[in-house]
Scaffold this motif. Structure first.
Motif, PDB file in Angstrom:
ATOM      1  N   ILE A  95       0.831  -1.207   0.000  1.00  0.00           N
ATOM      2  CA  ILE A  95       0.000   0.000   0.000  1.00  0.00           C
ATOM      3  C   ILE A  95       0.866   1.258   0.000  1.00  0.00           C
ATOM      4  O   ILE A  95       0.443   2.317  -0.461  1.00  0.00           O
ATOM      5  N   VAL A  96       2.099   1.139   0.518  1.00  0.00           N
ATOM      6  CA  VAL A  96       3.036   2.265   0.487  1.00  0.00           C
ATOM      7  C   VAL A  96       3.600   2.428  -0.922  1.00  0.00           C
ATOM      8  O   VAL A  96       3.647   3.535  -1.468  1.00  0.00           O
ATOM      9  N   VAL A  97       4.016   1.320  -1.530  1.00  0.00           N
ATOM     10  CA  VAL A  97       4.582   1.388  -2.877  1.00  0.00           C
ATOM     11  C   VAL A  97       3.531   1.857  -3.884  1.00  0.00           C
ATOM     12  O   VAL A  97       3.858   2.485  -4.897  1.00  0.00           O
ATOM     13  N   ALA A  98       2.258   1.586  -3.592  1.00  0.00           N
ATOM     14  CA  ALA A  98       1.187   1.996  -4.497  1.00  0.00           C
ATOM     15  C   ALA A  98       0.932   3.490  -4.462  1.00  0.00           C
ATOM     16  O   ALA A  98       0.270   4.030  -5.352  1.00  0.00           O
ATOM     17  N   ASN A  99       1.457   4.177  -3.442  1.00  0.00           N
ATOM     18  CA  ASN A  99       1.316   5.631  -3.400  1.00  0.00           C
ATOM     19  C   ASN A  99       1.926   6.228  -4.673  1.00  0.00           C
ATOM     20  O   ASN A  99       3.024   5.833  -5.077  1.00  0.00           O
ATOM     21  N   PRO A 100       1.258   7.162  -5.327  1.00  0.00           N
ATOM     22  CA  PRO A 100       1.761   7.652  -6.616  1.00  0.00           C
ATOM     23  C   PRO A 100       3.154   8.265  -6.548  1.00  0.00           C
ATOM     24  O   PRO A 100       3.909   8.198  -7.523  1.00  0.00           O
ATOM     25  N   TYR A 101       3.497   8.863  -5.404  1.00  0.00           N
ATOM     26  CA  TYR A 101       4.821   9.488  -5.295  1.00  0.00           C
ATOM     27  C   TYR A 101       5.911   8.445  -5.090  1.00  0.00           C
ATOM     28  O   TYR A 101       6.984   8.520  -5.717  1.00  0.00           O
ATOM     29  N   ILE A 102       5.659   7.448  -4.234  1.00  0.00           N
ATOM     30  CA  ILE A 102       6.634   6.371  -4.059  1.00  0.00           C
ATOM     31  C   ILE A 102       6.748   5.579  -5.356  1.00  0.00           C
ATOM     32  O   ILE A 102       7.846   5.191  -5.780  1.00  0.00           O
ATOM     33  N   SER A 103       5.617   5.365  -6.023  1.00  0.00           N
ATOM     34  CA  SER A 103       5.624   4.652  -7.291  1.00  0.00           C
ATOM     35  C   SER A 103       6.436   5.394  -8.348  1.00  0.00           C
ATOM     36  O   SER A 103       7.135   4.778  -9.163  1.00  0.00           O
ATOM     37  N   LYS A 104       6.368   6.718  -8.327  1.00  0.00           N
ATOM     38  CA  LYS A 104       7.145   7.518  -9.290  1.00  0.00           C
ATOM     39  C   LYS A 104       8.640   7.288  -9.096  1.00  0.00           C
ATOM     40  O   LYS A 104       9.392   7.149 -10.075  1.00  0.00           O
ATOM     41  N   ILE A 105       9.082   7.252  -7.837  1.00  0.00           N
ATOM     42  CA  ILE A 105      10.504   7.005  -7.571  1.00  0.00           C
ATOM     43  C   ILE A 105      10.887   5.619  -8.061  1.00  0.00           C
ATOM     44  O   ILE A 105      11.943   5.422  -8.685  1.00  0.00           O
ATOM     45  N   LEU A 140      20.378  10.090 -16.006  1.00  0.00           N
ATOM     46  CA  LEU A 140      20.220   9.536 -14.652  1.00  0.00           C
ATOM     47  C   LEU A 140      20.204  10.645 -13.608  1.00  0.00           C
ATOM     48  O   LEU A 140      19.361  10.665 -12.705  1.00  0.00           O
ATOM     49  N   VAL A 141      21.160  11.568 -13.720  1.00  0.00           N
ATOM     50  CA  VAL A 141      21.229  12.674 -12.763  1.00  0.00           C
ATOM     51  C   VAL A 141      19.958  13.512 -12.819  1.00  0.00           C
ATOM     52  O   VAL A 141      19.379  13.881 -11.776  1.00  0.00           O
ATOM     53  N   GLN A 142      19.505  13.814 -14.030  1.00  0.00           N
ATOM     54  CA  GLN A 142      18.314  14.639 -14.189  1.00  0.00           C
ATOM     55  C   GLN A 142      17.073  13.928 -13.667  1.00  0.00           C
ATOM     56  O   GLN A 142      16.219  14.522 -12.990  1.00  0.00           O
ATOM     57  N   THR A 143      16.946  12.640 -13.964  1.00  0.00           N
ATOM     58  CA  THR A 143      15.764  11.869 -13.568  1.00  0.00           C
ATOM     59  C   THR A 143      15.575  11.851 -12.063  1.00  0.00           C
ATOM     60  O   THR A 143      14.445  11.913 -11.559  1.00  0.00           O
ATOM     61  N   HIS A 144      16.671  11.798 -11.320  1.00  0.00           N
ATOM     62  CA  HIS A 144      16.580  11.637  -9.869  1.00  0.00           C
ATOM     63  C   HIS A 144      16.832  12.945  -9.110  1.00  0.00           C
ATOM     64  O   HIS A 144      17.088  12.930  -7.911  1.00  0.00           O
ATOM     65  N   SER A 145      16.720  14.066  -9.790  1.00  0.00           N
ATOM     66  CA  SER A 145      17.064  15.344  -9.148  1.00  0.00           C
ATOM     67  C   SER A 145      16.102  15.735  -8.037  1.00  0.00           C
ATOM     68  O   SER A 145      16.489  16.424  -7.100  1.00  0.00           O
ATOM     69  N   ASN A 146      14.831  15.315  -8.105  1.00  0.00           N
ATOM     70  CA  ASN A 146      13.857  15.697  -7.081  1.00  0.00           C
ATOM     71  C   ASN A 146      13.425  14.526  -6.209  1.00  0.00           C
ATOM     72  O   ASN A 146      12.334  14.541  -5.627  1.00  0.00           O
ATOM     73  N   THR A 147      14.265  13.514  -6.098  1.00  0.00           N
ATOM     74  CA  THR A 147      13.909  12.305  -5.347  1.00  0.00           C
ATOM     75  C   THR A 147      13.473  12.607  -3.918  1.00  0.00           C
ATOM     76  O   THR A 147      12.489  12.060  -3.429  1.00  0.00           O
ATOM     77  N   ILE A 148      14.180  13.491  -3.245  1.00  0.00           N
ATOM     78  CA  ILE A 148      13.934  13.689  -1.820  1.00  0.00           C
ATOM     79  C   ILE A 148      12.555  14.280  -1.566  1.00  0.00           C
ATOM     80  O   ILE A 148      11.793  13.778  -0.730  1.00  0.00           O
ATOM     81  N   SER A 149      12.197  15.335  -2.283  1.00  0.00           N
ATOM     82  CA  SER A 149      10.901  15.958  -2.043  1.00  0.00           C
ATOM     83  C   SER A 149       9.756  15.038  -2.459  1.00  0.00           C
ATOM     84  O   SER A 149       8.691  15.035  -1.831  1.00  0.00           O
ATOM     85  N   ILE A 150       9.961  14.233  -3.513  1.00  0.00           N
ATOM     86  CA  ILE A 150       8.919  13.300  -3.938  1.00  0.00           C
ATOM     87  C   ILE A 150       8.730  12.201  -2.895  1.00  0.00           C
ATOM     88  O   ILE A 150       7.596  11.851  -2.524  1.00  0.00           O
ATOM     89  N   LEU A 151       9.825  11.638  -2.396  1.00  0.00           N
ATOM     90  CA  LEU A 151       9.731  10.644  -1.333  1.00  0.00           C
ATOM     91  C   LEU A 151       9.066  11.223  -0.096  1.00  0.00           C
ATOM     92  O   LEU A 151       8.258  10.553   0.563  1.00  0.00           O
ATOM     93  N   ALA A 152       9.407  12.458   0.229  1.00  0.00           N
ATOM     94  CA  ALA A 152       8.830  13.089   1.417  1.00  0.00           C
ATOM     95  C   ALA A 152       7.320  13.171   1.306  1.00  0.00           C
ATOM     96  O   ALA A 152       6.587  12.870   2.276  1.00  0.00           O
ATOM     97  N   ARG A 153       6.822  13.577   0.151  1.00  0.00           N
ATOM     98  CA  ARG A 153       5.380  13.666  -0.047  1.00  0.00           C
ATOM     99  C   ARG A 153       4.740  12.281   0.042  1.00  0.00           C
ATOM    100  O   ARG A 153       3.678  12.092   0.660  1.00  0.00           O
ATOM    101  N   GLY A 154       5.384  11.295  -0.559  1.00  0.00           N
ATOM    102  CA  GLY A 154       4.842   9.949  -0.533  1.00  0.00           C
ATOM    103  C   GLY A 154       4.733   9.378   0.867  1.00  0.00           C
ATOM    104  O   GLY A 154       3.693   8.823   1.249  1.00  0.00           O
TER     105      GLY A 154
END
Length: 456
Positions: A95-105, A140-154
């Motif tokens: 149910i955590v991985v299904a969150n759209p933000y965690i899923s995006k990462i 790769l660098v560009q794709t993961h540039s906002n990982t932290i804020s996306i994970l935080a929201r998720g």
């Protein structure tokens, strides 16, 4: 024509090479990532990132042979690292991985692995292949540039389904591992731009010859310069939000220099100064300067530490405890040794009169997600960070978060990720952060960093 595309990545300085990625990359060749690919790669132990790995290809400008060796070293370790991250995400509650933000990462990691798989079964043996591969690193660098804020929201949205301790365990491991993955990619991109075959991509060819950089490592880094740059950035934010900025004095040995990674030091100092500036202003003590003392570590002491302790795999997120992986991940007790030569470091003390940290808050200081902001502020700052187009100078996540956030604050300051992530950066190559607080008076923060080494 392909080198024309890469020229869009042209850095302002060699250390920025990986951080000025074009928003629109040419379509990259990809292979479909199967569950079998992920299981096979994730079953392999992670390659510990030794400090010598970052400089073993020589001082720029690299020859064609050295550059191809750098590309093949990078290729040899990144697919396994990405697969471990995918596996760790999949081992979270469904149910955590299904969150759209965690899923995006999760999908971002799968995408990055798909761009590496076309190269995974072969060696890079031509400059044309190396150019294509460097574009993959830029993506790769560009794709993961906002990982932290996306994970935080998720994790904020999924907090009913996972305990705070599980979140902290996952993030501590995941974000530490991410530091190495990003660093490996950035190092090759920087070496690419400073290599002999590709000097035509540099803005100033002569700068390569006289530069103190080896990729993203500055062999003559002056902490005092970094402090002043970060002071100016954080001070502007304070003036925007509070109408005032504290002053900073630097004492000790301001001329100290050592070999380290400027982006890491910038991140850490920015986070520490944000906390000191905010507490100083809110305690109405802005007329009392924040005192920063720079003290070089004795060389014999650092050498002894290197020879006996090394750097733990836990510090680098190479243990896979939080992910529950059953694969042969490296032992937490294994040591990663720095360069064989002595690696003098530095200790930086930041002392403020901001009233200190309450005992209640002190106990939660290193928890991911601990913050004094309310939920509305958190969501507001996440949204502002995600809508940002690269931040100040396109720098690492902490500085991305400082770019025009609503109300003039910092989104990572609001998320409660700044301090624990700063400590992860410090510990990654054998340093650390210690905090001493006198409640009602002020706080001393001690940042210790081990140098990369004496590089001839």
């Amino acid at each position: 024509m392909r080198s024309t595309h890469l020229s869009r990545l042209r850095p302002c300085g060699l250390q920025r090479a990986a951080l000025h990625t074009s928003p629109v990359l040419r379509q990259l060749k990809t292979n479909t990532v199967t569950d079998g690919d992920i299981a096979r790669l994730a079953s392999k132990p992670l390659h510990p990132l030794a400090l010598r790995d970052l400089v073993k290809h020589g001082r720029p400008p690299l020859t064609t042979h050295q550059l191809l060796n750098s590309a093949n070293f990078t290729l040899s370790i990144l697919p396994t690292r990405l697969a471990h991250r995918i596996q760790s995400l999949r081992n979270l509650p469904y149910i955590v991985v299904a969150n759209p933000y965690i899923s995006k990462i999760h999908n971002n990691y799968v995408h990055s692995l798909s761009t590496l798989l076309p190269y995974a079964e072969k060696r890079i043996e031509s400059l044309e292949d190396e150019i294509h591969f460097t574009e993959v690193m830029a993506d790769l660098v560009q794709t993961h540039s906002n990982t932290i804020s996306i994970l935080a929201r998720g994790f904020l949205e999924a907090r009913k389904y996972i305990s705070p301790q599980e979140v902290s365990n996952f993030l501590d491991e995941h974000l530490r591992a991410r530091i190495g993955t990003r660093l490996i990619a950035e190092q090759h991109i920087a070496l690419h731009f400073s290599s002999k075959p590709h000097t035509n991509l540099s803005e100033d060819e002569s700068s390569t010859q006289n530069s103190s950089y080896i990729g993203v490592i500055d062999t003559a880094l002056r902490p005092a310069d970094v402090v002043r740059n970060c002071e100016a950035t954080v001070g502007e934010i304070c003036e925007l939000k509070y109408g005032v900025r504290p002053t900073v004095t630097i004492d000790g040995v301001p001329d100290t220099s050592f070999a380290h990674i400027p982006m890491h030091l910038e991140y850490i100092i920015t986070e520490l100064l944000k906390n000191s500036f905010r507490s100083t202003i809110e305690n109405n003590t802005e007329r009392t300067p924040i005192q920063i003392t720079i003290a070089p570590a004795p060389e014999d002491q650092t050498t002894k530490a290197n020879g006996q302790s090394g750097i733990s795999n836990f510090d680098q997120g190479s243990v896979d405890r939080a992910s529950g992986s059953s694969g042969p991940a490296v032992s937490a007790s294994a040591n990663i040794m720095p360069l064989e030569k002595s690696t003098p470091g530095v200790t930086i003390r930041i002392r403020d009169r901001g009233g200190g940290i309450s005992p209640e808050n002190y106990a939660k200081l290193w928890n991911y997600g601990f913050t004094t902001f309310n939920e509305d502020q958190i969501l507001e700052t996440i949204a502002a960070n995600n809508s940002s187009s690269g931040g100040i100078g396109g720098n690492v996540d902490a500085l991305n978060a400082l770019s025009g956030v609503a109300g003039g604050g910092s989104s990572l300051a609001g998320l409660g990720y700044g301090l624990p992530l700063g400590r992860a950066y410090a510990e990654y190559f054998g340093g650390g952060i210690a905090v001493q607080s006198l409640w009602g008076w002020g706080t001393d923060v001690y940042l210790s960093l081990r140098g990369v080494g004496k590089i001839s």
